[in-house]
Design an enzyme around this catalytic site. Structure first.
Site, PDB file in Angstrom:
ATOM      1  N   THR A   1      10.566  -6.113 -19.212  1.00 40.70           N
ATOM      2  CA  THR A   1      11.047  -4.732 -19.068  1.00 40.70           C
ATOM      3  C   THR A   1      12.361  -4.733 -18.287  1.00 40.70           C
ATOM      4  O   THR A   1      12.821  -5.774 -17.801  1.00 40.70           O
ATOM      5  CB  THR A   1      10.032  -3.881 -18.274  1.00 40.70           C
ATOM      6  OG1 THR A   1      10.002  -4.393 -16.931  1.00 40.70           O
ATOM      7  CG2 THR A   1       8.642  -3.933 -18.862  1.00 40.70           C
TER       8      THR A   1
ATOM      9  N   ILE B   1       0.672   9.970 -17.340  1.00 39.85           N
ATOM     10  CA  ILE B   1       1.239   8.631 -17.142  1.00 39.85           C
ATOM     11  C   ILE B   1       2.637   8.770 -16.543  1.00 39.85           C
ATOM     12  O   ILE B   1       3.529   9.388 -17.149  1.00 39.85           O
ATOM     13  CB  ILE B   1       1.312   7.845 -18.473  1.00 39.85           C
ATOM     14  CG1 ILE B   1      -0.083   7.749 -19.115  1.00 39.85           C
ATOM     15  CG2 ILE B   1       1.897   6.442 -18.237  1.00 39.85           C
ATOM     16  CD1 ILE B   1      -0.116   7.049 -20.474  1.00 39.85           C
TER      17      ILE B   1
ATOM     18  N   TYR C   1       9.007  -3.642  -1.664  1.00 42.66           N
ATOM     19  CA  TYR C   1       8.208  -3.564  -2.893  1.00 42.66           C
ATOM     20  C   TYR C   1       6.800  -4.128  -2.672  1.00 42.66           C
ATOM     21  O   TYR C   1       5.802  -3.466  -2.976  1.00 42.66           O
ATOM     22  CB  TYR C   1       8.928  -4.337  -4.001  1.00 42.66           C
ATOM     23  CG  TYR C   1       8.205  -4.364  -5.333  1.00 42.66           C
ATOM     24  CD1 TYR C   1       8.181  -3.239  -6.148  1.00 42.66           C
ATOM     25  CD2 TYR C   1       7.560  -5.520  -5.786  1.00 42.66           C
ATOM     26  CE1 TYR C   1       7.531  -3.261  -7.379  1.00 42.66           C
ATOM     27  CE2 TYR C   1       6.917  -5.555  -7.013  1.00 42.66           C
ATOM     28  CZ  TYR C   1       6.906  -4.422  -7.805  1.00 42.66           C
ATOM     29  OH  TYR C   1       6.253  -4.457  -9.018  1.00 42.66           O
TER      30      TYR C   1
ATOM     31  N   ASN D   1       2.073   4.599 -12.918  1.00 45.87           N
ATOM     32  CA  ASN D   1       2.751   3.390 -13.403  1.00 45.87           C
ATOM     33  C   ASN D   1       4.191   3.277 -12.895  1.00 45.87           C
ATOM     34  O   ASN D   1       4.677   2.162 -12.681  1.00 45.87           O
ATOM     35  CB  ASN D   1       2.734   3.394 -14.939  1.00 45.87           C
ATOM     36  CG  ASN D   1       3.797   2.480 -15.521  1.00 45.87           C
ATOM     37  OD1 ASN D   1       3.615   1.264 -15.626  1.00 45.87           O
ATOM     38  ND2 ASN D   1       4.956   3.043 -15.875  1.00 45.87           N
TER      39      ASN D   1
ATOM     40  N   LYS E   1       3.250  -1.995  -2.663  1.00 46.42           N
ATOM     41  CA  LYS E   1       2.147  -2.249  -3.597  1.00 46.42           C
ATOM     42  C   LYS E   1       0.862  -2.608  -2.832  1.00 46.42           C
ATOM     43  O   LYS E   1      -0.242  -2.256  -3.263  1.00 46.42           O
ATOM     44  CB  LYS E   1       2.518  -3.353  -4.590  1.00 46.42           C
ATOM     45  CG  LYS E   1       3.655  -2.980  -5.534  1.00 46.42           C
ATOM     46  CD  LYS E   1       3.302  -1.830  -6.463  1.00 46.42           C
ATOM     47  CE  LYS E   1       4.339  -1.626  -7.565  1.00 46.42           C
ATOM     48  NZ  LYS E   1       4.008  -0.539  -8.491  1.00 46.42           N
TER      49      LYS E   1
HETATM   50  N1  LIG Z   1       7.733  -5.747 -15.344  1.00 46.71           N
HETATM   51  C1  LIG Z   1       7.005  -6.574 -14.597  1.00 46.71           C
HETATM   52  O1  LIG Z   1       7.082  -7.810 -14.732  1.00 46.71           O
HETATM   53  C2  LIG Z   1       6.068  -6.011 -13.574  1.00 46.71           C
HETATM   54  C3  LIG Z   1       5.300  -6.932 -12.822  1.00 46.71           C
HETATM   55  C4  LIG Z   1       4.408  -6.432 -11.879  1.00 46.71           C
HETATM   56  C5  LIG Z   1       4.285  -5.058 -11.714  1.00 46.71           C
HETATM   57  N2  LIG Z   1       5.038  -4.197 -12.447  1.00 46.71           N
HETATM   58  C6  LIG Z   1       4.835  -2.763 -12.236  1.00 46.71           C
HETATM   59  O2  LIG Z   1       4.657  -2.125 -13.488  1.00 46.71           O
HETATM   60  C7  LIG Z   1       5.114  -0.770 -13.418  1.00 46.71           C
HETATM   61  C8  LIG Z   1       6.050  -0.494 -14.575  1.00 46.71           C
HETATM   62  O3  LIG Z   1       7.196  -1.328 -14.414  1.00 46.71           O
HETATM   63  P1  LIG Z   1       8.213  -1.640 -15.594  1.00 46.71           P
HETATM   64  O4  LIG Z   1       8.450  -3.096 -15.542  1.00 46.71           O
HETATM   65  O5  LIG Z   1       7.785  -0.989 -16.861  1.00 46.71           O
HETATM   66  O6  LIG Z   1       9.498  -0.919 -14.991  1.00 46.71           O
HETATM   67  P2  LIG Z   1      10.778  -0.254 -15.698  1.00 46.71           P
HETATM   68  O7  LIG Z   1      11.003  -0.823 -17.037  1.00 46.71           O
HETATM   69  O8  LIG Z   1      11.857  -0.330 -14.688  1.00 46.71           O
HETATM   70  O9  LIG Z   1      10.309   1.271 -15.889  1.00 46.71           O
HETATM   71  C9  LIG Z   1      10.054   2.042 -14.770  1.00 46.71           C
HETATM   72  C10 LIG Z   1       9.573   3.422 -15.168  1.00 46.71           C
HETATM   73  O10 LIG Z   1       9.417   4.159 -13.950  1.00 46.71           O
HETATM   74  C11 LIG Z   1      10.188   5.325 -14.026  1.00 46.71           C
HETATM   75  N3  LIG Z   1      10.820   5.638 -12.751  1.00 46.71           N
HETATM   76  C12 LIG Z   1      11.595   4.816 -11.993  1.00 46.71           C
HETATM   77  N4  LIG Z   1      12.094   5.502 -10.958  1.00 46.71           N
HETATM   78  C13 LIG Z   1      11.620   6.765 -11.066  1.00 46.71           C
HETATM   79  C14 LIG Z   1      11.803   7.941 -10.320  1.00 46.71           C
HETATM   80  N5  LIG Z   1      12.593   7.983  -9.227  1.00 46.71           N
HETATM   81  N6  LIG Z   1      11.170   9.074 -10.729  1.00 46.71           N
HETATM   82  C15 LIG Z   1      10.415   9.058 -11.841  1.00 46.71           C
HETATM   83  N7  LIG Z   1      10.197   7.982 -12.584  1.00 46.71           N
HETATM   84  C16 LIG Z   1      10.807   6.845 -12.209  1.00 46.71           C
HETATM   85  C17 LIG Z   1      11.266   5.074 -15.071  1.00 46.71           C
HETATM   86  O11 LIG Z   1      11.595   6.307 -15.695  1.00 46.71           O
HETATM   87  P3  LIG Z   1      12.976   7.123 -15.512  1.00 46.71           P
HETATM   88  O12 LIG Z   1      14.065   6.115 -15.268  1.00 46.71           O
HETATM   89  O13 LIG Z   1      13.084   7.868 -16.800  1.00 46.71           O
HETATM   90  O14 LIG Z   1      12.741   8.037 -14.356  1.00 46.71           O
HETATM   91  C18 LIG Z   1      10.555   4.157 -16.042  1.00 46.71           C
HETATM   92  O15 LIG Z   1       9.867   4.915 -17.013  1.00 46.71           O
HETATM   93  C19 LIG Z   1       5.764  -0.627 -12.037  1.00 46.71           C
HETATM   94  O16 LIG Z   1       4.874  -0.011 -11.146  1.00 46.71           O
HETATM   95  C20 LIG Z   1       6.019  -2.051 -11.617  1.00 46.71           C
HETATM   96  O17 LIG Z   1       6.039  -2.187 -10.205  1.00 46.71           O
HETATM   97  C21 LIG Z   1       5.923  -4.643 -13.373  1.00 46.71           C
END
Ligand SMILES: NC(=O)c1ccc[n+]([C@@H]2O[C@H](COP(=O)([O-])OP(=O)(O)OC[C@H]3O[C@@H](n4cnc5c(N)ncnc54)[C@H](OP(=O)(O)O)[C@@H]3O)[C@@H](O)[C@H]2O)c1
Length: 243
Positions: A183, A6, A146, A78, A150
């Site tokens: 998040t 993951i 973005y 993810n 996607k």
């Molecule tokens: N939140 C929403 O409403 C939403 C809606 C639609 C889609 N999504 C999608 O859901 C997924 C998870 O999003 P989230 O909301 O949980 O985001 P988040 O809270 O910002 O978490 C992002 C995760 O990705 C990792 N990450 C970011 N940049 C990275 C890098 N350069 N290298 C390695 N890991 C990296 C971060 O880990 P580190 O910082 O430890 O590296 C963190 O664990 C994403 O693909 C996002 O596009 C989210």
């Protein structure tokens, strides 16, 4: 053992997915992100910056070791970034490279390596789930890179599934929009200015009206769906409210 890889497991949806998977006793999770935040006897962490393509290429082999005892293998791409919110024409050029590296190029390399490493384990379920976004389906101003990234991930998922079907490999690939989840990514969205993002007020409203899903709830739905057998004719590109 049911093995999960993951990405982005340090916080948000990825962390919730890892923790939900670990609730099953016969499950092992390998989390991939820059930071490690989960301590569990069946959790392993691979520190990796998915925007550093050289580091990704050099470390890929560590993510997909031989798993002769696997009863299932699941990759969840993810990790994702929105990057700077702003209009095309008003952004540094590096922004596009950064967003596409994390959201498309790194997931594509992980998919490629997963399929190559585990393609021959035909007797067990193997799944790749790519976390996408509704921004792939409709234009959201300020989120150009973005949304495009996607959409590319959705197209790659569809194509790779067609290829696996033509090979009769039995491997399942899906992309899934998780809906709006509470998040750090949503916190970042709420810092944007209305002139760089015309939906700023709407997104702040979703938060203040309590309409964001908690990551644990979304992760629970995704894991429950992953555990169910595939239904005939299931779409490849899915939304959280359709699973
Ligand atoms: N939140 C929403 O409403 C939403 C809606 C639609 C889609 N999504 C999608 O859901 C997924 C998870 O999003 P989230 O909301 O949980 O985001 P988040 O809270 O910002 O978490 C992002 C995760 O990705 C990792 N990450 C970011 N940049 C990275 C890098 N350069 N290298 C390695 N890991 C990296 C971060 O880990 P580190 O910082 O430890 O590296 C963190 O664990 C994403 O693909 C996002 O596009 C989210």
């Amino acid at each position: 053992m049911h093995y999960y890889i993951i990405t982005g497991a340090s916080r948000g949806l990825g962390k919730a997915l890892a923790e939900e998977a670990l609730k099953q006793p016969d499950t092992s999770v390998l989390g991939v992100s820059r930071h490690a935040t989960i301590t569990h006897e069946r959790y392993q962490h691979q520190p990796l910056d998915l925007s550093d393509m050289l580091a990704v290429q050099n470390n890929l082999y560590k993510l997909f070791p031989a798993r002769p005892d696997a009863t299932s293998l699941t990759l969840i791409n993810n990790a994702g970034v929105l990057g700077e919110i702003g209009y095309v024409g008003e952004l540094p050029n590096e922004h596009f490279e950064f967003v596409f590296d994390v959201n498309v190029v790194a997931p594509a390399m992980l998919m490629n390596t997963f399929l190559s490493a585990y393609g021959s384990q035909t007797s067990i379920p193997r799944t790749i789930l790519n976390i996408s976004s509704g921004a792939a389906q409709r234009p959201i101003d300020g989120w150009g890179a973005y949304g495009a990234s996607k959409a590319a991930l959705d197209a790659l998922t569809r194509t790779a599934q067609k290829e696996q079907d033509l090979r009769s490999s039995g491997i399942r690939l899906r992309s899934l929009s998780p809906g709006v989840v509470d998040t750090a990514m949503q916190e970042h969205i709420r810092t944007a200015d209305e002139q760089d993002f015309s939906e700023a007020t709407r997104f702040s409203g979703l938060y203040s009206e309590g309409q964001l899903a908690q990551p644990e709830v979304t992760a629970g739905k995704i894991l429950a769906w992953l555990h169910r057998p595939t239904t005939n004719g299931e779409e490849i590109v899915l939304r959280i409210d359709s699973i």
